[in-house]
Each structure stands twice: as C-alpha cells, then as structure tokens.
Design an enzyme around this catalytic site. Structure first.
Site, short mmCIF file in Angstrom:
data_model
loop_
_atom_site.label_atom_id
_atom_site.label_comp_id
_atom_site.label_asym_id
_atom_site.label_seq_id
_atom_site.Cartn_x
_atom_site.Cartn_y
_atom_site.Cartn_z
NE ARG A 100 -4.07 0.35 1.71
CZ ARG A 100 -5.33 0.41 2.45
NH1 ARG A 100 -5.46 1.30 3.40
NH2 ARG A 100 -6.21 -0.27 1.84
CG HIS A 127 -8.49 0.08 -2.90
ND1 HIS A 127 -7.65 -1.06 -2.61
CD2 HIS A 127 -9.13 0.05 -1.74
CE1 HIS A 127 -7.80 -1.59 -1.46
NE2 HIS A 127 -8.73 -0.65 -0.82
CD GLN A 130 -13.17 -1.86 -1.03
OE1 GLN A 130 -12.27 -1.99 0.07
NE2 GLN A 130 -14.25 -2.33 -0.87
CG ASP A 223 -13.95 6.33 -1.12
OD1 ASP A 223 -13.87 6.36 0.07
OD2 ASP A 223 -12.99 6.43 -1.91
CB CYS A 262 -14.17 1.19 -0.37
SG CYS A 262 -13.86 2.89 -0.15
NE ARG A 290 -10.88 -5.54 -0.04
CZ ARG A 290 -10.05 -4.49 0.43
NH1 ARG A 290 -10.21 -3.41 1.14
NH2 ARG A 290 -8.64 -4.49 0.31
#
Ligand code: CP
Ligand code: NVA
Length: 303
Positions: A100, A127, A130, A223, A262, A290
């Site tokens: 990340r 991402h 996700q 988001d 998310c 996930r």
C-alpha cells in the site's frame, strides 16, 4: 512474473474466475486450509489500513501460511533505503508482497524490481482488491453483473472510481460517476473504460445531478470526499455537500437499490448513519468479501 496491480491487466474471464474461486472458498474454507503452507506474504504498508491489512493476514493464516506486516516507521524503508533494494531483499524471503503506497509509480517500481508477485493493496490511483470484492458482493446481492447500474457519488478523481472504470465495462455494469461540476475523470482510466464499453455496449458517464445519478441505480456507491493522501478543505466540504448519500437521496432511488462504501466512512459527511446502517446497506458484506477475494488472488499468484 504475474502481479496484481490493476483490474485493467485482467480479462473479464480471468476476473470472473477469481470471483468464482472466492465464492467457492467462502463456502468451503477448509478446501484451501493448507494451500499456503510454508508460504509467507509480506505486507508493506506506507498508509493506514484496517480491512486490507487484516483480511490479507487472516487469509494467509486461514490457508496455513504466514504474513509479516511492515511499515515505513518500523522498516529501513522509512530511513531512506530505496524501493528497489527493499523489494529485492523481501523477494529473497517471502513468496509475495502486498503493498500500500502513495504514488502508483512507486508500486510499478516495486513490481519491476520484485522477483515475487506484487499485489496492489491501494495506491492514490487505484484499489483493485477492493473493487474485485465489490463485484463479488454485487453478484451475491443482485444475482448478476451484466446490466447492473452502478452510480458512484463523490470525487471523480478517486482510486475506487479508477478501479470501477477498469472493471465495470468488462462486466456490462453501467457506470455513472456523479461529481461536482468542473471535476473530471482520470483521462487514461476513462479512455480505457470507453474503449471496453464500446465493445460491451455499456454506459460510462459523468453527471453532476445526484438525483439523476440515483433514480435508476441498482447500486449506490460512495467514498470519502478526501482520500488518505489528500488534505480536507472547507471549500471542498461545501462542494461535496449536495452529494451526501442520505435518506432523502435514497428515497429518490429504486426501493431495491443497495448502498455500498469501501470504508472507512466519514459518517455525517459522504453518508449518514441512517443510510450506512439501513437495510439497504451492504457495506459489511463488502468488507467480508475482501477476505474471500484476496484468498482467490493469493491462490492464483502463489497457490
Ligand atoms: N477499504 C479499505 O481498503 O479499507 P482499509 O483502508 O481499512 O484497508
Ligand atoms: N479513497 C479512499 C479509499 C480508502 C480505502 C482513500 O484512498 O483513502
């Protein structure tokens, strides 16, 4: 070397394979309980995380393997060791690295120097883990992807949006991004999405009116207005205020529309408690999936 850096790099068939695999391991977790025996995943995280970190670690443990969590603060990377030296060293110990990082170019540099698979655990640009989990979650709730209308409300220049642009048209998911006037979608991601959308006869559009965005939507996604790498501003807060997903806006959407995020949520900003905790909200299914989709990714790369 196969990496998992972007949903753009995988065909619809390959991504569908990963989602099907994830559904199988969700149903029969014991079937893969030894699949990672003797394997180690390094998690190199330069930003905060709850879901991504824990779901990757638990995925490895539940499949009989190990995970090692590294941050800038606790590794030599934070004291100036280069990306190249860090990843070449890690490659000698572990079987895969989930990273990340901030700039997407940093991740690409990691991947270039790695001799083990690299997984994108979020960059400022995208991402993919996700959105793979999100597609599985939509499939579970709606029974299909083809023809689904997904509307994202919030910033146009956003890592979730870019992964949605990479994936939705491949699956025949019509994508509407609804953002304040003056904002634009990432040109490269948009160009790619439009090219795929022409082949699959899918819609990709940017609108500015929240009611127009939600009125025919099957999925309403939002988001944070400011991502981890951004600095919130008063002006920004004012700009995004009309795009808050609240009960009044949900009342304009079809009754069976689902709400997605998310996470983490800034409750009271992009979404209200009433929506996030409503019957229509499937945010914790997203979070759970996930784990299953990342097991599928790990099995694909190092299983
Ligand atoms: N959605 C997501 O990636 O959450 P974390 O930042 O907690 O990992
Ligand atoms: N856009 C958000 C996603 C967090 C999972 C961020 O980058 O902070």
């Amino acid at each position: 070397m196969v990496h998992f850096l972007s949903l753009r790099d995988f065909s619809a068939k390959e991504l569908e394979g990963l989602i099907r695999r994830a559904m199988e391991v969700k149903r029969y977790p014991q079937s893969v309980q030894d699949a990672m025996r003797g394997k180690t995943l390094a998690l190199l995280f330069l930003k905060h995380s709850t879901r991504t970190r824990v779901s990757f670690e638990v995925a490895m443990y539940q499949m009989g393997g190990n995970a090692i969590y590294l941050t800038a603060d606790t590794s030599q990377f934070g004291r100036g060791e280069t990306i190249a030296d860090t990843i070449r060293t890690l490659s000698r110990y572990v079987d895969a690295v989930a990273a990340r990082v901030f700039e997407h170019e940093q991740l690409e540099e990691l991947a270039r120097h790695a001799t083990v698979p690299v997984i994108n655990a979020l960059t400022n640009f995208n991402h993919p883990c996700q959105v793979l989990g999100d597609l599985m979650t939509i499939l579970e709730h709606k029974g299909r992807l083809d023809g689904i209308r997904l509307s994202f409300l919030g910033p146009a220049d956003n890592n979730i949006v870019n992964s949605l642009l990479h994936a939705c048209p491949k699956f025949g998911v019509h994508l509407t991004v609804c953002s304040p006037p003056g904002q634009r979608l990432n040109p490269t991601a948009l160009e790619y999405a439009r090219a795929v959308a022409r082949e699959t006869d899918t819609e990709v559009r940017l609108v500015h009116d929240p009611i127009e965005a939600v009125k025919n939507a099957d999925v309403i996604y939002t988001d944070v207005w400011f991502s981890m790498h951004e600095t919130p501003s008063e002006e920004g807060l004012r700009l995004y205020r009309p795009y808050q997903v609240n009960e009044a806006l949900m009342a304009q959407a079809p009754k069976d529309a689902v709400f997605m995020h998310c996470m983490p949520i800034k409750r009271g900003q992009e979404a209200t408690d009433a929506v996030a905790d409503s019957e229509q909200s499937i945010i914790f299914d997203q979070a759970e999936n996930r784990l299953h989709t990342q097991k599928a990714i790990l099995l694909h790369l190092i299983g």
